[in-house]
Design an enzyme around this catalytic site. Structure first.
Site, PDB file in Angstrom:
ATOM      1  N   ARG A  20       0.829  -1.217   0.000  1.00  0.00           N
ATOM      2  CA  ARG A  20       0.000   0.000   0.000  1.00  0.00           C
ATOM      3  C   ARG A  20       0.857   1.258   0.000  1.00  0.00           C
ATOM      4  O   ARG A  20       0.557   2.214  -0.727  1.00  0.00           O
ATOM      5  CB  ARG A  20      -0.946   0.003   1.197  1.00  0.00           C
ATOM      6  N   ASN A  38      -5.933  -3.095   1.940  1.00  0.00           N
ATOM      7  CA  ASN A  38      -5.869  -4.540   2.081  1.00  0.00           C
ATOM      8  C   ASN A  38      -7.282  -5.078   2.210  1.00  0.00           C
ATOM      9  O   ASN A  38      -8.155  -4.431   2.781  1.00  0.00           O
ATOM     10  CB  ASN A  38      -5.092  -4.930   3.344  1.00  0.00           C
TER      11      ASN A  38
END
Length: 104
Positions: A20, A38
Site C-alpha cells: 500500500r 488490504n
C-alpha cells in the site's frame, strides 16, 4: 481525452510487503489519484484515476508490485471517474484489519 478510473484487484503475496505504501508512492510518481487497501481475503484492492497513459503505467507497476511481493493475478475493471484528489491508503475491509493479520 479525459480522465479514466480503474478498479484493480491484486492477488498473491501482496500483504505484509509494504504494497500500500509503495502504491501510494507510485501513484504520486505517475500523477494518478485514488486509493488502496488490504482486503480480508489477502488481496489488495485499489482504484486509480487519471490520464489514460498514467493509469495504464500505474496498473503495469501494480502488476509487478514492490520488492518482496509475488503478484499472481491482477483483475482490472472500468469505473466512471469521480474526480477524487490525491491517493490515499484506506483501512482494510472488515474493521480495518487484513486477513493476513487476523487469527482465529
Amino acid at each position: 481525452m479525459g480522465n479514466i478510473r480503474r478498479r484493480v484487484l491484486v492477488r498473491g503475496r501482496v500483504q505484509g510487503v509494504g504494497f500500500r505504501y509503495w502504491a501510494r508512492s507510485k501513484a504520486e510518481h505517475f500523477g494518478v489519484h485514488g486509493w488502496v487497501r488490504n482486503r480480508s481475503d489477502g488481496s489488495v484492492e485499489a482504484e486509480v484515476e487519471g490520464e489514460p497513459g498514467a493509469v495504464s503505467e500505474m496498473i503495469k507497476a501494480i502488476g509487478r508490485g514492490p520488492a518482496g511481493a509475488v503478484v499472481s493475478d491482477v483483475e482490472v475493471s472500468d469505473l466512471p471517474p469521480d474526480g477524487e484528489v490525491g491517493f490515499h491508503i484506506r483501512p482494510g475491509d472488515r474493521s480495518g484489519m487484513s486477513g493476513w493479520f487476523r487469527r482465529g
